[in-house]
Design a protein around this motif. Structure first.
Motif, PDB file in Angstrom:
ATOM      1  N   ILE A 177     -60.351  16.809  14.396  1.00  0.00           N
ATOM      2  CA  ILE A 177     -61.404  17.413  13.547  1.00  0.00           C
ATOM      3  C   ILE A 177     -60.927  18.769  13.038  1.00  0.00           C
ATOM      4  N   GLY A 178     -60.371  19.586  13.943  1.00  0.00           N
ATOM      5  CA  GLY A 178     -59.865  20.909  13.560  1.00  0.00           C
ATOM      6  C   GLY A 178     -58.709  20.804  12.581  1.00  0.00           C
ATOM      7  N   GLU A 179     -57.816  19.829  12.833  1.00  0.00           N
ATOM      8  CA  GLU A 179     -56.659  19.649  11.952  1.00  0.00           C
ATOM      9  C   GLU A 179     -57.097  19.178  10.567  1.00  0.00           C
ATOM     10  N   GLY A 180     -58.088  18.267  10.536  1.00  0.00           N
ATOM     11  CA  GLY A 180     -58.617  17.777   9.260  1.00  0.00           C
ATOM     12  C   GLY A 180     -59.329  18.877   8.491  1.00  0.00           C
ATOM     13  N   ALA A 181     -60.129  19.685   9.212  1.00  0.00           N
ATOM     14  CA  ALA A 181     -60.854  20.797   8.577  1.00  0.00           C
ATOM     15  C   ALA A 181     -59.876  21.789   7.956  1.00  0.00           C
ATOM     16  N   ALA A 182     -58.715  21.998   8.629  1.00  0.00           N
ATOM     17  CA  ALA A 182     -57.708  22.919   8.099  1.00  0.00           C
ATOM     18  C   ALA A 182     -57.152  22.408   6.766  1.00  0.00           C
ATOM     19  N   PHE A 183     -56.906  21.086   6.684  1.00  0.00           N
ATOM     20  CA  PHE A 183     -56.387  20.513   5.436  1.00  0.00           C
ATOM     21  C   PHE A 183     -57.397  20.638   4.301  1.00  0.00           C
ATOM     22  N   THR A 184     -58.668  20.271   4.580  1.00  0.00           N
ATOM     23  CA  THR A 184     -59.676  20.333   3.506  1.00  0.00           C
ATOM     24  C   THR A 184     -59.901  21.786   3.081  1.00  0.00           C
ATOM     25  N   GLY A 185     -59.894  22.708   4.064  1.00  0.00           N
ATOM     26  CA  GLY A 185     -60.082  24.135   3.755  1.00  0.00           C
ATOM     27  C   GLY A 185     -58.958  24.669   2.883  1.00  0.00           C
ATOM     28  N   MET A 186     -57.707  24.323   3.259  1.00  0.00           N
ATOM     29  CA  MET A 186     -56.558  24.807   2.488  1.00  0.00           C
ATOM     30  C   MET A 186     -56.586  24.237   1.067  1.00  0.00           C
ATOM     31  N   MET A 187     -56.908  22.946   0.952  1.00  0.00           N
ATOM     32  CA  MET A 187     -56.909  22.323  -0.370  1.00  0.00           C
ATOM     33  C   MET A 187     -58.018  22.873  -1.265  1.00  0.00           C
ATOM     34  N   ARG A 188     -59.166  23.219  -0.650  1.00  0.00           N
ATOM     35  CA  ARG A 188     -60.248  23.824  -1.437  1.00  0.00           C
ATOM     36  C   ARG A 188     -59.798  25.189  -1.977  1.00  0.00           C
ATOM     37  N   GLN A 189     -59.131  25.987  -1.112  1.00  0.00           N
ATOM     38  CA  GLN A 189     -58.645  27.306  -1.535  1.00  0.00           C
ATOM     39  C   GLN A 189     -57.580  27.162  -2.623  1.00  0.00           C
ATOM     40  N   LEU A 190     -56.614  26.238  -2.400  1.00  0.00           N
ATOM     41  CA  LEU A 190     -55.553  26.035  -3.392  1.00  0.00           C
ATOM     42  C   LEU A 190     -56.130  25.493  -4.704  1.00  0.00           C
ATOM     43  N   GLY A 191     -57.138  24.608  -4.588  1.00  0.00           N
ATOM     44  CA  GLY A 191     -57.810  24.101  -5.787  1.00  0.00           C
ATOM     45  C   GLY A 191     -58.416  25.240  -6.591  1.00  0.00           C
ATOM     46  N   GLY A 192     -59.053  26.179  -5.877  1.00  0.00           N
ATOM     47  CA  GLY A 192     -59.623  27.356  -6.536  1.00  0.00           C
ATOM     48  C   GLY A 192     -58.555  28.185  -7.230  1.00  0.00           C
ATOM     49  N   SER A 193     -57.418  28.402  -6.539  1.00  0.00           N
ATOM     50  CA  SER A 193     -56.322  29.192  -7.129  1.00  0.00           C
ATOM     51  C   SER A 193     -55.746  28.491  -8.355  1.00  0.00           C
ATOM     52  N   PHE A 194     -55.537  27.171  -8.234  1.00  0.00           N
ATOM     53  CA  PHE A 194     -55.061  26.394  -9.384  1.00  0.00           C
ATOM     54  C   PHE A 194     -56.064  26.492 -10.528  1.00  0.00           C
ATOM     55  N   GLY A 195     -57.355  26.367 -10.187  1.00  0.00           N
ATOM     56  CA  GLY A 195     -58.412  26.416 -11.198  1.00  0.00           C
ATOM     57  C   GLY A 195     -58.375  27.703 -11.995  1.00  0.00           C
ATOM     58  N   VAL A 196     -58.333  28.830 -11.275  1.00  0.00           N
ATOM     59  CA  VAL A 196     -58.340  30.141 -11.945  1.00  0.00           C
ATOM     60  C   VAL A 196     -57.066  30.318 -12.777  1.00  0.00           C
ATOM     61  N   ALA A 197     -55.902  29.914 -12.202  1.00  0.00           N
ATOM     62  CA  ALA A 197     -54.621  30.071 -12.916  1.00  0.00           C
ATOM     63  C   ALA A 197     -54.586  29.204 -14.180  1.00  0.00           C
ATOM     64  N   VAL A 198     -55.002  27.944 -14.044  1.00  0.00           N
ATOM     65  CA  VAL A 198     -54.976  27.014 -15.187  1.00  0.00           C
ATOM     66  C   VAL A 198     -55.948  27.483 -16.267  1.00  0.00           C
ATOM     67  N   ILE A 199     -57.150  27.892 -15.848  1.00  0.00           N
ATOM     68  CA  ILE A 199     -58.170  28.323 -16.826  1.00  0.00           C
ATOM     69  C   ILE A 199     -57.709  29.588 -17.563  1.00  0.00           C
ATOM     70  N   THR A 200     -57.125  30.552 -16.826  1.00  0.00           N
ATOM     71  CA  THR A 200     -56.647  31.797 -17.456  1.00  0.00           C
ATOM     72  C   THR A 200     -55.585  31.487 -18.506  1.00  0.00           C
ATOM     73  N   THR A 201     -54.622  30.645 -18.130  1.00  0.00           N
ATOM     74  CA  THR A 201     -53.542  30.274 -19.062  1.00  0.00           C
ATOM     75  C   THR A 201     -54.106  29.511 -20.255  1.00  0.00           C
ATOM     76  N   PHE A 202     -55.002  28.559 -19.961  1.00  0.00           N
ATOM     77  CA  PHE A 202     -55.588  27.716 -20.999  1.00  0.00           C
ATOM     78  C   PHE A 202     -56.348  28.564 -22.020  1.00  0.00           C
ATOM     79  N   ILE A 203     -57.160  29.527 -21.526  1.00  0.00           N
ATOM     80  CA  ILE A 203     -57.930  30.392 -22.436  1.00  0.00           C
ATOM     81  C   ILE A 203     -56.980  31.181 -23.338  1.00  0.00           C
ATOM     82  N   ALA A 204     -55.904  31.734 -22.745  1.00  0.00           N
ATOM     83  CA  ALA A 204     -54.959  32.544 -23.531  1.00  0.00           C
ATOM     84  C   ALA A 204     -54.287  31.696 -24.624  1.00  0.00           C
ATOM     85  N   ARG A 205     -53.854  30.468 -24.253  1.00  0.00           N
ATOM     86  CA  ARG A 205     -53.152  29.604 -25.224  1.00  0.00           C
ATOM     87  C   ARG A 205     -54.109  29.109 -26.310  1.00  0.00           C
ATOM     88  N   ARG A 206     -55.298  28.647 -25.904  1.00  0.00           N
ATOM     89  CA  ARG A 206     -56.269  28.120 -26.879  1.00  0.00           C
ATOM     90  C   ARG A 206     -56.775  29.236 -27.800  1.00  0.00           C
TER      91      ARG A 206
END
Length: 524
Positions: A400-429
């Motif tokens: 359970i702890g190991e699974g929670a760590a994976f979902t937690g990390m992926m949620r954080q990385l998803g957020g970082s990807f989201g902000v990075a992709v959106i920032t780049t996308f806004i600048a290019r568009r």
């Protein structure tokens, strides 16, 4: 299994553990977004550039992402109660040091330490709540935990805006101190540690795993946070960090699959539910942090709102999400499939995004956002709890702890990807739309000439000479074009974000649980 059953709490103890865990999750997540509205004040006060002060956000995220995957292992090494309490203390002491920083790099270093303490809070809080409730009540447990995770990013900007407007920026860190002390005392008194495994001797510790993981996720986080600012692969440091990311992950995966006592148990990903839950957590992070980032940015940069006004806009939707949590928990407990709830949540997120695409203009009023954000609130409520329970539903014991760590990390990385992709996308568009608009503005066109002459007359009526008034008219027209291009690029972000969620719906409906059951009692 005996160890896991012994961790189920009842009555007063369970209430206290739940409150402590939610408080810690809330503290950690609020601190991810609370500084966003205080960066200008920090820059003025500590004498840093905009590029330097943005490290205050980056350093925290890097500390977070490095520590999250190690959390399960560290809990086993030091005992969950000791590790959780130590993390709260590190977080609280770092908060005090952040508020007392004398220069920008001191603040960045203490934010990194605060991120290391905070990363543990989020995952350990989720594990604590999951294990304190019997399997049939896991849906309710995740709903309670979800309150902190979903409301936190929304609560940060208005709280930060209020503190900065009425006090001074160090107080956004000082408010953590009393809450941190209470959480640490409650943890020491009430939290129990499972007896899953013996501690490893120093020579058995997976030091190379720790190094490869820190290099990989630290470099990846840097690339995501700084990519657009440094023009991506035209910058030498971005290229070096990208290479380090690839090599770091390659050697980390190889090490974890071959070492007898790995720091991150990758084999837990053989669980189908966890694999699906990890991918969905990434998408949820992308949408949650991406949309929490874009709306205040739009309202402040384009509509000229204050930080407090932008933050307060998000509050009603956060309250709706909070109200949805227990309802979703009850639906799960009654056997409603997670896939159905996640699919409805994704469709609602598409509706919210498409609505945003339709209503954005250079002067959209506050009322136009209200219903759209309520739909977002309902959608997020339907996404978080089912995704988390689906991911952890067929895990038991230390998994359970190991699974929670994976979902937690992926949620954080998803957020970082989201902000990075959106920032780049806004600048290019933005560049693309601006070029399109400028190319369609013909100076010989009578309508354009009328507009410029009208602006010239307006400026002349304010006492300007004809030639200065004409130049001001052209500048005003150029400003209008720039603003319209920016609005169109935000519209594109909303549209593509919605389409991304809509595309995921069929894949969610096709997923199956390990034994054909997806209700929360599947943890057997």
């Amino acid at each position: 299994m005996v160890a896991q059953e012994s961790l189920v709490e009842y009555g007063f103890r369970r209430v206290i553990i739940t409150i402590t865990a939610v408080l810690c999750a809330l503290l950690e997540i609020v601190d991810t977004t609370i500084v966003n509205v205080a960066l200008n004040d920090m820059r003025g006060n500590l004498g840093g550039t905009l590029s330097e002060v943005s490290w205050v956000i980056t350093a925290y995220a890097i500390g977070n992402v490095i520590i999250v995957p190690m959390t399960s292992w560290l809990s086993q090494q030091f005992g969950r109660r000791n590790y959780f309490a130590a993390s709260i203390i590190i977080f609280t002491v770092s908060s005090f040091l952040c508020g007392n920083s004398d220069n920008i790099w001191e603040l960045v270093f203490f934010r990194f330490l605060q991120g290391c303490g905070g990363g543990a809070l989020l995952v350990t809080a989720q594990t604590l709540i999951t294990e304190s409730y019997p399997p049939e009540k896991r849906g309710i447990a995740q709903a309670i935990y979800g309150l902190g995770v979903i409301v936190g990013p929304t609560l940060g900007p208005p709280l930060g805006g209020y503190i900065v407007d009425n006090y001074s920026w160090p107080y956004i860190f000082y408010i953590n101190i009393p809450l941190g002390i209470i959480a640490a005392l409650l943890t020491i008194e009430f939290v129990r540690s499972p007896k899953y495994a013996e501690k490893k001797a120093a020579n058995e510790i997976d030091w190379w795993g720790i190094i490869f993981l820190a290099v990989a996720v630290g470099s990846l986080q840097y690339v995501l946070e700084k990519g657009q600012e440094e023009d991506w692969f035209n910058d030498e440091i971005i290229v070096i960090c990208s290479v380090l990311t690839v090599l770091g992950f390659f050697f980390f995966i190889w090490r974890e699959l071959t070492y007898k006592s790995p720091i991150v148990n990758l084999r837990v990903l053989s669980n189908g539910n966890l694999r699906v839950g990890t991918i969905l957590s990434f998408i949820l992070g992308f949408g949650l942090y991406g949309s929490t980032f874009i709306i205040p940015l739009y309202t402040q940069a384009t509509l000229g709102w204050t930080a407090t006004q932008s933050g307060m806009l998000m509050v009603p939707a956060a309250i709706v999400t909070a109200m949805m949590m227990p309802i979703v928990g009850q639906l799960l407990q009654r056997g409603v499939k997670q896939q159905y709830l996640v699919s409805i949540g994704m469709v609602l997120f598409f509706v919210y995004s498409y609505w945003g695409y339709l209503i954005l203009t250079p002067d959209t009023g506050k009322d136009a956002f209200f219903n759209m954000l309520i739909v977002r609130g309902i959608g997020l409520g339907l996404l978080f709890v089912p995704i988390t329970t689906l991911a952890l539903s067929t895990l038991k014991g230390r998994e359970i702890g190991e699974g929670a760590a994976f979902t937690g990390m992926m949620r954080q990385l998803g957020g970082s990807f989201g902000v990075a992709v959106i920032t780049t996308f806004i600048a290019r568009r933005n560049m693309l739309h601006r070029n399109d608009l400028v190319s369609s503005l013909d100076v010989n066109n009578p309508i354009v000439q009328q507009r410029v002459e009208g602006l010239q007359r307006t400026f002349m009526s304010k006492g300007m000479s004809p030639d200065v008034a004409l130049q001001s008219g052209y500048k005003m027209l150029d400003f209008s074009v720039s603003k319209q291009a920016l609005v169109m690029s935000y519209m594109d972000v909303f549209l593509y974000l919605g389409v991304m969620f809509l595309i995921c719906v069929p894949f969610v409906l096709w997923t199956r649980s390990g034994k054909g059951k997806v209700d929360t009692s599947a943890a057997h």
